[in-house]
Design an enzyme around this catalytic site. Structure first.
Site, PDB file in Angstrom:
ATOM      1  N   ASN A 112     -12.618   0.706   5.710  1.00  0.00           N
ATOM      2  CA  ASN A 112     -11.643   0.890   6.724  1.00  0.00           C
ATOM      3  C   ASN A 112     -12.183   0.796   8.070  1.00  0.00           C
ATOM      4  OD1 ASN A 112      -9.916   1.040   4.676  1.00  0.00           O
ATOM      5  ND2 ASN A 112      -9.320   3.114   4.826  1.00  0.00           N
TER       6      ASN A 112
ATOM      7  N   ARG B 142      -2.411  -5.338   2.539  1.00  0.00           N
ATOM      8  CA  ARG B 142      -1.793  -4.682   3.553  1.00  0.00           C
ATOM      9  C   ARG B 142      -2.341  -4.901   4.879  1.00  0.00           C
ATOM     10  NH1 ARG B 142       2.590  -2.252   3.430  1.00  0.00           N
ATOM     11  NH2 ARG B 142       1.692  -1.209   5.181  1.00  0.00           N
TER      12      ARG B 142
ATOM     13  N   CYS C  91       3.879  -1.203  -1.742  1.00  0.00           N
ATOM     14  CA  CYS C  91       2.792  -1.213  -2.294  1.00  0.00           C
ATOM     15  C   CYS C  91       2.822   0.027  -3.368  1.00  0.00           C
ATOM     16  CB  CYS C  91       1.429  -1.070  -1.741  1.00  0.00           C
ATOM     17  SG  CYS C  91       1.154   0.367  -0.910  1.00  0.00           S
TER      18      CYS C  91
ATOM     19  N   ARG D  53       5.292   2.078   2.916  1.00  0.00           N
ATOM     20  CA  ARG D  53       4.423   1.874   3.989  1.00  0.00           C
ATOM     21  C   ARG D  53       4.975   0.886   5.011  1.00  0.00           C
ATOM     22  NH1 ARG D  53      -1.701   1.428   1.128  1.00  0.00           N
ATOM     23  NH2 ARG D  53      -2.245   1.901   3.393  1.00  0.00           N
ATOM     24  N   PRO D  54       5.699   1.073   5.688  1.00  0.00           N
ATOM     25  CA  PRO D  54       6.048   0.395   6.752  1.00  0.00           C
ATOM     26  C   PRO D  54       5.315   0.187   8.015  1.00  0.00           C
ATOM     27  CG  PRO D  54       7.577   2.459   7.097  1.00  0.00           C
ATOM     28  CD  PRO D  54       6.580   2.646   5.919  1.00  0.00           C
ATOM     29  N   VAL D  55       5.594  -0.903   8.841  1.00  0.00           N
ATOM     30  CA  VAL D  55       4.880  -1.068   9.980  1.00  0.00           C
ATOM     31  C   VAL D  55       5.357  -1.027  11.262  1.00  0.00           C
ATOM     32  CG1 VAL D  55       2.926  -2.320   8.736  1.00  0.00           C
ATOM     33  CG2 VAL D  55       4.798  -3.533   9.668  1.00  0.00           C
ATOM     34  N   ASP D  56       6.611  -0.269  11.214  1.00  0.00           N
ATOM     35  CA  ASP D  56       7.526  -0.047  12.251  1.00  0.00           C
ATOM     36  C   ASP D  56       7.023   0.316  13.680  1.00  0.00           C
ATOM     37  OD1 ASP D  56       7.371   2.199  10.702  1.00  0.00           O
ATOM     38  OD2 ASP D  56       8.660   3.243  12.040  1.00  0.00           O
ATOM     39  N   GLN D  57       5.932   1.332  13.393  1.00  0.00           N
ATOM     40  CA  GLN D  57       5.132   1.881  14.629  1.00  0.00           C
ATOM     41  C   GLN D  57       4.327   0.836  15.363  1.00  0.00           C
ATOM     42  OE1 GLN D  57       6.024   5.116  15.496  1.00  0.00           O
ATOM     43  NE2 GLN D  57       7.474   4.715  14.044  1.00  0.00           N
TER      44      GLN D  57
ATOM     45  N   ASP E  42      -7.138   9.504   0.749  1.00  0.00           N
ATOM     46  CA  ASP E  42      -8.030   8.340   0.008  1.00  0.00           C
ATOM     47  C   ASP E  42      -9.119   9.044  -1.097  1.00  0.00           C
ATOM     48  OD1 ASP E  42      -6.710   6.467   0.985  1.00  0.00           O
ATOM     49  OD2 ASP E  42      -8.307   5.514   2.489  1.00  0.00           O
TER      50      ASP E  42
ATOM     51  N   ILE F 151       0.692  12.593   2.767  1.00  0.00           N
ATOM     52  CA  ILE F 151       0.447  11.348   3.490  1.00  0.00           C
ATOM     53  C   ILE F 151       1.417  10.332   2.905  1.00  0.00           C
ATOM     54  CG2 ILE F 151      -0.846   9.630   4.528  1.00  0.00           C
ATOM     55  CD1 ILE F 151      -1.578  12.349   5.677  1.00  0.00           C
TER      56      ILE F 151
ATOM     57  N   ARG G 200     -11.348  -4.398  -4.810  1.00  0.00           N
ATOM     58  CA  ARG G 200     -11.019  -4.596  -3.518  1.00  0.00           C
ATOM     59  C   ARG G 200     -11.712  -3.647  -2.607  1.00  0.00           C
ATOM     60  NH1 ARG G 200      -5.282  -3.039  -2.503  1.00  0.00           N
ATOM     61  NH2 ARG G 200      -6.265  -3.187  -0.429  1.00  0.00           N
TER      62      ARG G 200
HETATM   63  C1  UD1 Z   1      -5.228   3.666   6.311  1.00  0.00           C
HETATM   64  C2  UD1 Z   1      -6.051   3.321   5.407  1.00  0.00           C
HETATM   65  C3  UD1 Z   1      -5.888   3.909   4.158  1.00  0.00           C
HETATM   66  C4  UD1 Z   1      -5.663   5.415   4.170  1.00  0.00           C
HETATM   67  C5  UD1 Z   1      -4.359   5.837   5.057  1.00  0.00           C
HETATM   68  C6  UD1 Z   1      -4.040   7.072   5.445  1.00  0.00           C
HETATM   69  C7  UD1 Z   1      -6.999   1.279   6.206  1.00  0.00           C
HETATM   70  C8  UD1 Z   1      -7.363  -0.121   6.310  1.00  0.00           C
HETATM   71  N1  UD1 Z   1      -6.398   1.971   5.413  1.00  0.00           N
HETATM   72  O1  UD1 Z   1      -3.918   2.974   5.915  1.00  0.00           O
HETATM   73  O2  UD1 Z   1      -6.998   3.807   3.211  1.00  0.00           O
HETATM   74  O3  UD1 Z   1      -4.939   5.895   3.014  1.00  0.00           O
HETATM   75  O4  UD1 Z   1      -4.857   5.081   6.432  1.00  0.00           O
HETATM   76  O5  UD1 Z   1      -5.393   7.698   5.574  1.00  0.00           O
HETATM   77  O6  UD1 Z   1      -7.628   1.839   7.228  1.00  0.00           O
HETATM   78  N2  UD1 Z   1       3.841   4.808   8.503  1.00  0.00           N
HETATM   79  C9  UD1 Z   1       5.137   4.412   9.022  1.00  0.00           C
HETATM   80  N3  UD1 Z   1       5.043   3.299   9.928  1.00  0.00           N
HETATM   81  C10 UD1 Z   1       3.995   2.864  10.325  1.00  0.00           C
HETATM   82  C11 UD1 Z   1       2.925   3.161  10.022  1.00  0.00           C
HETATM   83  C12 UD1 Z   1       2.552   4.170   9.213  1.00  0.00           C
HETATM   84  O7  UD1 Z   1       6.024   5.102   8.431  1.00  0.00           O
HETATM   85  O8  UD1 Z   1       4.183   1.862  11.219  1.00  0.00           O
HETATM   86  C13 UD1 Z   1       3.546   6.144   7.463  1.00  0.00           C
HETATM   87  C14 UD1 Z   1       2.930   5.428   6.275  1.00  0.00           C
HETATM   88  O9  UD1 Z   1       4.010   4.994   5.463  1.00  0.00           O
HETATM   89  C15 UD1 Z   1       2.318   6.638   5.689  1.00  0.00           C
HETATM   90  C16 UD1 Z   1       1.714   7.201   6.998  1.00  0.00           C
HETATM   91  O10 UD1 Z   1       2.636   6.752   8.003  1.00  0.00           O
HETATM   92  O11 UD1 Z   1       3.214   7.447   4.989  1.00  0.00           O
HETATM   93  C17 UD1 Z   1       0.162   7.008   7.331  1.00  0.00           C
HETATM   94  O12 UD1 Z   1       0.004   5.754   7.000  1.00  0.00           O
HETATM   95  P1  UD1 Z   1      -1.040   4.992   8.092  1.00  0.00           P
HETATM   96  O13 UD1 Z   1      -1.960   5.968   8.762  1.00  0.00           O
HETATM   97  O14 UD1 Z   1      -0.424   3.919   8.906  1.00  0.00           O
HETATM   98  O15 UD1 Z   1      -1.850   4.252   6.838  1.00  0.00           O
HETATM   99  P2  UD1 Z   1      -2.661   2.778   6.772  1.00  0.00           P
HETATM  100  O16 UD1 Z   1      -3.125   2.810   8.393  1.00  0.00           O
HETATM  101  O17 UD1 Z   1      -1.839   1.922   6.227  1.00  0.00           O
END
Ligand code: UD1
Length: 434
Positions: free
Chosen positions: A23, A95, A119, A124-128, A319, A341, A411
């Site tokens: 990561n 992702r 997934c 796991r949205p990316v709105d932020q 994790d 989480i 992976r």
């Molecule tokens: C990263 C790690 C993953 C770990 C996770 C939490 C990498 C490549 N992956 O994933 O191994 O399990 O952190 O420690 O570093 N969320 C939203 N909107 C957003 C972004 C996040 O709603 O735009 C939510 C997610 O759905 C989740 C929470 O926020 O419930 C935390 O997710 P996030 O920290 O973003 O996880 P990743 O960065 O994808």
């Protein structure tokens, strides 16, 4: 599809060298897009997600070369990026591909990145990520499944430059913080990221960016300040950025020894990065000694069941939830595990139950009642860390355990079965068609 065949019941003994953190490697590889000069990274783990990222970058025009004398050192050259796009075929398998969005927008003022789908562990949205980049001046639309992003305002209709902004994310997001931090390095003026993630991988990325000439403060805290600069420079092989050790790989081996018993020394790791996990293992009765760059773990008899709640760093990492559940499955007593989480991160439970574990899931909680023995069976890996938990359970179970769909494991773990075999596990890879 490859499978892992494990004959359980062997004590683990010896030494394991921990690889670089997956990561940290993924954002670090994407960060090389920010510079028109070659950047060298060292301690890059050899795993599928790294290969996927290299493919993603190659598709844009980035040239990557592993060093002949050390394949974990890679020089990446993003001088000529002809195609700032991350296609669906690659994003759907990983992702973290979303991590190219910030760097591409910062350096080229435009990007086209497939929207990651759901997934196994949740939506796991990316709105932020999108909200933050919009605050920095990007115009973003989603069309035909792609994030189409452009920074307006350049001369002659050309893309412009991102502008610094104060951004507070609605929740703590790891890759979100990384994307915005990378974008801000080349933006005009100051960016302040509030509610930033504090994971060690964020600090690693910040250190790489600073070595490339970025001006960043506050990494590792909830407020990161970035002063944009005009350009980031490269890193020669002599200046190579060393990727931090993988704390999740470390924790996985600690749980494996805790469950299977034995005495193992982990080298090239860092105990400071996984204090929450070490504390819980000690509560479970697993003996852990730490020193500069190493951790020694010893265990005999059944551990004690220990409850925990997953949290952002420095809390207990999500994790590590599945692997610690495997330990609890054979512990003495009952423990409650709360996943805070991700919405659906108990997919390993039904597979552990196939091996004889006693676990009840109620919403975001799992109650594990330890049993004295597990019995080998065929089980299916559902995601990366779930796979690791099944391997740990297989090391303890009587008889043979066959873990199917281990592409998930490949992976994110660097040669896991070879490392386990070297410390005495009876584990082998069964190739597709064999
Ligand atoms: C990263 C790690 C993953 C770990 C996770 C939490 C990498 C490549 N992956 O994933 O191994 O399990 O952190 O420690 O570093 N969320 C939203 N909107 C957003 C972004 C996040 O709603 O735009 C939510 C997610 O759905 C989740 C929470 O926020 O419930 C935390 O997710 P996030 O920290 O973003 O996880 P990743 O960065 O994808």
């Amino acid at each position: 599809m490859d499978k892992l065949l494990i004959r359980g019941g062997r004590r683990l003994q010896g030494e394991v060298t921990i690889s670089g953190a997956k990561n940290a490697a993924l954002p670090d590889l994407c960060a090389t897009l920010l510079s028109p000069e070659p950047v060298t990274l060292a301690n890059v783990p050899q795993l599928k997600d790294v290969a996927t990222t290299l493919k993603l970058l190659a598709n844009m025009g980035v040239q990557a070369e592993a060093h002949a004398d050390d394949p974990s050192t890679i020089t990446l050259d993003a001088t000529r990026v002809h195609n700032p796009e991350a296609p669906y075929e690659l994003v759907k398998t990983m992702r973290a591909s979303i991590l190219v969005l910030g760097p591409l927008l910062a350096r080229f003022g435009r990007a086209r990145v497939s929207l990651p789908g759901g997934c196994a562990i949740g939506s796991r949205p990316v709105d932020q990520h999108i909200k933050g980049l919009q605050a920095m001046g990007a115009q973003i639309t989603v069309e035909h499944g792609y994030i189409e992003a452009v920074v307006p305002g350049g001369a002659d209709g050309q893309p412009g430059r991102l502008k610094g902004a104060r951004i507070t994310t609605d929740m703590v997001t790891v890759t979100g913080t990384e994307n915005l931090m990378m974008a801000a390095t080349l933006a005009e003026g100051e960016t302040i990221l509030e509610n930033a993630a504090q994971e060690p991988e964020i600090v690693d990325l910040a250190n790489l960016l600073i070595a490339m000439g970025a001006r960043i403060e506050g990494q590792g805290t909830h407020r990161i300040r970035i002063q944009g600069v005009d350009r980031l420079h490269g890193l020669t092989p002599a200046q190579a950025h060393q990727i931090i050790p993988d704390r999740i790989e470390t924790g996985t081996f600690l749980c494996a020894v805790g469950a299977a018993g034995g005495e193992v020394t982990l080298r090239r790791t860092d105990a400071d990065q996984l204090e929450a996990v070490i504390e819980k293992l000690r509560e479970a009765g697993v003996q852990i000694e730490v020193g500069e760059g190493w951790i020694r773990v010893a265990s005999s008899g059944r551990p004690k069941a220990v409850g925990f709640r997953t949290k952002e760093h420095p809390g207990f990492p999500t994790d590590m939830q599945a692997q610690f559940m495997a330990l609890n499955a054979i512990a003495e007593g009952t423990a409650a595990i709360h996943e805070t989480i991700f919405e659906n991160r108990f997919m390993h439970v039904n597979e552990l139950i196939r091996l004889g574990a006693k676990i009840e899931v109620d919403g975001h909680s799992a109650i594990v009642t330890g049993v004295p023995r597990l019995s080998g069976a065929t089980v299916m890996a559902t995601d990366l860390r779930a796979s690791a938990s099944l391997v740990i359970a297989g090391l303890v179970a009587e008889g043979e355990t066959l873990v199917d769909r281990i592409y998930h494991l490949d992976r994110g773990y660097d040669r896991m079965e070879a490392k386990l075999r070297a410390i005495g596990a009876d584990i082998e890879r069964v190739k597709e068609g064999a």
